[in-house]
Write a protein that holds these residues in place. Structure first.
Motif, PDB file in Angstrom:
ATOM      1  N   LYS A 133       1.052  -3.094   1.076  1.00  0.00           N
ATOM      2  CA  LYS A 133       1.753  -4.076   1.899  1.00  0.00           C
ATOM      3  C   LYS A 133       1.897  -3.555   3.328  1.00  0.00           C
ATOM      4  O   LYS A 133       1.940  -2.357   3.570  1.00  0.00           O
ATOM      5  N   ASP A 134       1.996  -4.486   4.263  1.00  0.00           N
ATOM      6  CA  ASP A 134       2.291  -4.156   5.650  1.00  0.00           C
ATOM      7  C   ASP A 134       3.701  -4.631   5.981  1.00  0.00           C
ATOM      8  O   ASP A 134       4.120  -5.714   5.560  1.00  0.00           O
ATOM      9  N   TYR A 135       4.411  -3.823   6.738  1.00  0.00           N
ATOM     10  CA  TYR A 135       5.760  -4.151   7.183  1.00  0.00           C
ATOM     11  C   TYR A 135       5.840  -4.011   8.696  1.00  0.00           C
ATOM     12  O   TYR A 135       5.090  -3.248   9.308  1.00  0.00           O
TER      13      TYR A 135
ATOM     14  N   CYS B  79       8.706  -3.328  11.824  1.00  0.00           N
ATOM     15  CA  CYS B  79      10.078  -2.932  12.127  1.00  0.00           C
ATOM     16  C   CYS B  79      10.346  -3.084  13.613  1.00  0.00           C
ATOM     17  O   CYS B  79       9.445  -2.982  14.444  1.00  0.00           O
TER      18      CYS B  79
ATOM     19  N   PHE C 202       8.949   1.499  -0.071  1.00  0.00           N
ATOM     20  CA  PHE C 202       7.760   1.699   0.756  1.00  0.00           C
ATOM     21  C   PHE C 202       6.912   2.815   0.172  1.00  0.00           C
ATOM     22  O   PHE C 202       7.397   3.906  -0.129  1.00  0.00           O
TER      23      PHE C 202
ATOM     24  N   ASP D 210       0.948   1.575   1.730  1.00  0.00           N
ATOM     25  CA  ASP D 210       1.596   0.642   2.648  1.00  0.00           C
ATOM     26  C   ASP D 210       1.441   1.118   4.099  1.00  0.00           C
ATOM     27  O   ASP D 210       1.145   2.286   4.360  1.00  0.00           O
TER      28      ASP D 210
ATOM     29  N   LEU E 237       3.326   0.639   8.202  1.00  0.00           N
ATOM     30  CA  LEU E 237       4.489   0.190   8.971  1.00  0.00           C
ATOM     31  C   LEU E 237       4.092   0.060  10.436  1.00  0.00           C
ATOM     32  O   LEU E 237       3.535   0.990  11.019  1.00  0.00           O
TER      33      LEU E 237
ATOM     34  N   LEU F 282      13.502  -5.151   9.783  1.00  0.00           N
ATOM     35  CA  LEU F 282      12.392  -4.697   8.930  1.00  0.00           C
ATOM     36  C   LEU F 282      12.007  -5.844   8.007  1.00  0.00           C
ATOM     37  O   LEU F 282      12.845  -6.353   7.263  1.00  0.00           O
TER      38      LEU F 282
ATOM     39  N   ASP G  58       8.576  -7.959   5.720  1.00  0.00           N
ATOM     40  CA  ASP G  58       7.214  -8.157   5.228  1.00  0.00           C
ATOM     41  C   ASP G  58       6.728  -9.465   5.852  1.00  0.00           C
ATOM     42  O   ASP G  58       7.247 -10.536   5.530  1.00  0.00           O
TER      43      ASP G  58
END
Length: 238
Positions: free
Chosen positions: A12-14, A16, A35, A40, A42, A227, A229
């Motif tokens: 997954k990409d997040y 912030c 995370f 993943d 960020l 933060l 998704d």
């Protein structure tokens, strides 16, 4: 001064918002969402430093293979102070949160300068749902085409970033998040991108205007770092 990132096909990409030297807080929030550093990624909206005691950790985070950041105005203040050797620019930076570096010699500051100078002003990120999102620290023009933003950033010289209104506003402007309801319609959706995420301007909660979301929650005041998704965010009401 733009980076293009392909879709993350394994994790997954997040995204912030402004960290401002509160990396322990960020680590806590990453742990809360489970995370996974192996798969993943960020993406930070800039302002890694200033106003927090852990600003010196910025280089450690930039060295992580899963962490990516754009320039914020606080990185730009360090760059300007280092390049110019100007007492007034140094004093301005100290007044706006740079006191963590007050006793540092230029030699010690150089690694930060070199790292921050390499950061882009924007990131384009492809999502697994077929959408693409942009990351810009402050804001874009009320009427804006993402293709033109990319064209501008592909050709602008670093010493022209603050001499060019469009790119200066990407670092410094704070107009759109504070617009009253009757003026919001003047801000049109950014064309040729599904959504753009911004930091810089502290909001009590995320605020979305057209297809632009402002998500700086004021880490150094509130103890919260924005933060999210982006896939989940764009699939829900906002």
């Amino acid at each position: 001064m733009i980076q293009i990132h392909a879709c993350n096909t394994t994790g997954k990409d997040y995204i912030c918002s402004d960290i401002h030297g509160h990396f322990s807080l960020l680590s806590e929030q990453l742990a809360q969402i489970n995370f996974n550093e192996q798969i993943d990624r960020l993406f930070s909206l800039g302002d890694l430093i200033d106003r927090g005691d852990e600003s010196g950790q910025a280089l450690e985070w930039l060295a992580k293979p899963w962490f990516f950041a754009i320039q914020g105005n606080h990185e730009r203040m360090l760059i300007n102070a280092y390049e110019s050797r100007s007492e007034s620019l140094w004093f301005q930076w100290m007044m706006w949160g740079g006191s963590w570096a007050e006793d540092m010699e230029l030699e010690a500051l150089e690694p930060f300068y070199l790292a921050f100078s390499q950061l882009p002003l924007a990131i384009e990120l492809a999502l697994p749902n077929g959408k693409s999102v942009g990351l810009v620290h402050a804001e874009l023009p009320d009427v804006c085409d993402w293709d033109e933003v990319k064209q501008l950033l592909a050709h602008i010289e670093p010493d022209q970033v603050e001499a060019t209104l469009a790119t200066s506003d990407m670092l410094w402007s704070k107009i759109q998040p504070y617009l009253p309801p009757d003026e919001i319609p003047r801000v049109e959706p950014v064309r040729n991108i599904n959504h753009v995420f911004h930091g810089h301007t502290i909001m009590e909660n995320y605020r979305t205007i057209a297809n632009r979301t402002f998500m700086d929650l004021g880490s150094y005041e509130s103890g919260r770092i924005g933060l999210l998704d982006p896939v989940k965010f764009l699939s829900g009401p906002f």
